[in-house]
Scaffold this active site. Structure first.
Site, PDB file in Angstrom:
ATOM      1  N   LYS A  39       0.813  -1.224   0.000  1.00 32.04           N
ATOM      2  CA  LYS A  39       0.000   0.000   0.000  1.00 32.04           C
ATOM      3  C   LYS A  39       0.843   1.270   0.000  1.00 32.04           C
ATOM      4  O   LYS A  39       0.452   2.279  -0.560  1.00 32.04           O
ATOM      5  CB  LYS A  39      -0.962   0.001   1.188  1.00 32.04           C
ATOM      6  CG  LYS A  39      -0.239   0.122   2.520  1.00 32.04           C
ATOM      7  CD  LYS A  39      -1.205   0.173   3.707  1.00 32.04           C
ATOM      8  CE  LYS A  39      -0.461   0.518   4.973  1.00 32.04           C
ATOM      9  NZ  LYS A  39      -0.811  -0.301   6.119  1.00 32.04           N
ATOM     10  N   ARG A 134      -6.753   0.593  16.971  1.00 29.27           N
ATOM     11  CA  ARG A 134      -7.294   0.805  15.632  1.00 29.27           C
ATOM     12  C   ARG A 134      -8.265  -0.369  15.457  1.00 29.27           C
ATOM     13  O   ARG A 134      -9.191  -0.475  16.265  1.00 29.27           O
ATOM     14  CB  ARG A 134      -6.178   0.880  14.579  1.00 29.27           C
ATOM     15  CG  ARG A 134      -6.685   1.516  13.273  1.00 29.27           C
ATOM     16  CD  ARG A 134      -5.605   1.651  12.224  1.00 29.27           C
ATOM     17  NE  ARG A 134      -5.140   0.350  11.742  1.00 29.27           N
ATOM     18  CZ  ARG A 134      -4.166   0.216  10.838  1.00 29.27           C
ATOM     19  NH1 ARG A 134      -3.565   1.265  10.323  1.00 29.27           N
ATOM     20  NH2 ARG A 134      -3.802  -0.986  10.438  1.00 29.27           N
TER      21      ARG A 134
HETATM   22  C1  LIG Z   1       0.127  -0.969   6.696  1.00 30.53           C
HETATM   23  C2  LIG Z   1      -0.089  -2.203   7.427  1.00 30.53           C
HETATM   24  C3  LIG Z   1       0.982  -3.097   7.645  1.00 30.53           C
HETATM   25  C4  LIG Z   1       2.397  -2.808   7.209  1.00 30.53           C
HETATM   26  O1  LIG Z   1       2.996  -1.864   8.050  1.00 30.53           O
HETATM   27  P1  LIG Z   1       4.530  -1.455   7.908  1.00 30.53           P
HETATM   28  O2  LIG Z   1       4.793  -0.595   9.065  1.00 30.53           O
HETATM   29  O3  LIG Z   1       4.668  -0.741   6.605  1.00 30.53           O
HETATM   30  O4  LIG Z   1       5.322  -2.707   7.918  1.00 30.53           O
HETATM   31  C5  LIG Z   1       0.707  -4.276   8.308  1.00 30.53           C
HETATM   32  N1  LIG Z   1      -0.540  -4.564   8.723  1.00 30.53           N
HETATM   33  C6  LIG Z   1      -1.574  -3.752   8.543  1.00 30.53           C
HETATM   34  C7  LIG Z   1      -2.929  -4.146   9.044  1.00 30.53           C
HETATM   35  C8  LIG Z   1      -1.394  -2.529   7.892  1.00 30.53           C
HETATM   36  O5  LIG Z   1      -2.440  -1.704   7.721  1.00 30.53           O
END
Ligand SMILES: *Cc1c(COP(=O)(O)O)cnc(C)c1O
Length: 370
Positions: A39, A134
């Site tokens: 993402k 969250r």
């Molecule tokens: C964005 C996200 C991740 C990845 O996080 P990083 O800090 O980029 O490794 C993992 N799990 C969820 C649910 C996320 O939204």
């Protein structure tokens, strides 16, 4: 000499590949599989392909349109939706995601009905709230939730997950991770389940991972930032042996003049409704580069060129050029944090230049984003 397109983000695919391979090996040594979270790079197909070439077999995004695009490009991976699906997108979720992370029983019921309709089995990972506040089911509600999920046709209860350091800044400490692991153990026993995914976090879990003697039940992690920027995210420290500079933003100077360092005239608010104050440095060389807040999270930029960011508006970043004799047409380079990377990778106004794409796939060189 022909000038290159600016602004552009230069993406070194060889460095990303190196980071992904090192992390896969590192986590793999303690039995933890990696899903690459794309993402933060707008699910760039070139980058997704690079992750697959690095041996990563599972890709995740929070947006179903991104999973759809990767699926349409016939990338050979399993696709995970890592934000709980909206009821308005259930049909596409079942169509394009193999798996989704969930916290609402209504949503899983809708996924079940749709999976039956599409003659598919959709896997769900239930997210558990461990304190970051969250997404997540409260731990005490998990058993009852699972009881409702298990009988649903077309749904496979694939795992339990949790997330840290995204909203509340809660750190995945040894104690938190043990609590999560103990919960998983209890659930597996209570329901005689074997969960293929015990997904314990993201790039914030690195310090815990390095220091713990026992990763417990955890067998899966979702990594974005540490693959792309070579950092853990609790303290923002570099991970040894990884590149921090796979991404570089290049902007072009469009004005460079000696001017005062303090605005002159009657002062009100600027275009963003902010009242700004300035240090008087006398006359300075001020350079403007042709990129601004519309294109990039300016606060996430650090100049690599020896200049200082004084401020920005929608389409300009104003620099103190210091002793650099910048002229119009010169290029200024910036390193990026996660927010800045995310903004340029999703901006249609920033050109994407891929470096070191694998030879067999020369179509991926110098292509702009969709
Ligand atoms: C964005 C996200 C991740 C990845 O996080 P990083 O800090 O980029 O490794 C993992 N799990 C969820 C649910 C996320 O939204």
């Amino acid at each position: 000499m022909m000038k290159e397109i600016a602004p552009r983000v230069e993406i070194d695919l060889r460095k990303i590949k190196h980071n992904a391979q090192v992390l896969k090996k590192l986590y793999g040594e303690k039995g933890i599989q990696i899903t690459g979270v794309v993402k933060g790079v707008g699910a760039s197909l070139e980058i997704a392909k690079t992750l697959i070439e690095s041996g990563i077999t599972s890709l995740a995004d929070t947006k179903i349109v991104n999973l759809k695009r990767m699926r349409m490009a016939q990338l050979n991976a399993t696709f995970m939706l890592i934000r709980t699906p909206a009821l308005s997108e259930i049909e596409q979720v079942v169509q394009f995601a193999d798996m989704s992370m969930n916290t609402e029983i209504e949503v899983i019921r809708a996924l079940s009905a749709e999976a039956v309709k599409q003659h598919k089995v959709h896997s769900v990972i239930l997210m558990v709230e461990m304190g970051d506040l969250r997404e997540g089911i409260m731990p005490e509600d998990v058993p009852d939730f699972i009881r409702q999920v298990l009988p649903l046709p077309g749904i496979r209860m694939a795992g339990l997950g949790t997330n840290f350091a995204c909203f509340g800044g809660i750190i995945p400490t040894e104690q938190k991770m043990k609590e999560f692991s103990d919960l998983v153990k209890t659930i597996q026993k209570q329901f005689s389940l074997l969960l293929p995914y015990v997904s314990g976090g993201n790039s914030a879990n690195y310090q815990w991972f390095k220091n713990t003697k026992d990763v417990g039940m955890m067998n899966h992690i979702r990594l974005g930032e540490s693959i792309f920027l070579g950092r853990e995210t609790v303290h923002g420290s570099p991970i040894p042996g990884l590149y921090q500079d796979a991404f570089c933003l290049v902007a072009e100077v469009i004005e460079s003049k000696w001017k005062p360092s303090v605005p002159f005239g009657d002062r009100g608010r600027n275009a963003f409704g902010e009242t700004v104050s300035f240090k008087d440095r006398g006359m300075i060389r001020r350079a403007i580069v042709g990129i601004g807040r519309q294109d990039v999270l300016v606060s996430g930029l650090t100049p690599v060129t020896p200049v200082e960011i004084l401020g920005s508006s929608s389409d300009h970043i104003i620099l103190d050029a210091k002793s650099s004799s910048l002229r119009p047409g010169d290029e200024v380079r910036f390193s990026l944090n996660y927010g800045a990377m995310l903004s340029v990778m999703t901006s249609p106004y920033v050109y994407k230049k891929y470096l070191h794409a694998s030879e067999k796939d020369d179509s991926s060189v110098n292509r702009t984003s969709a």
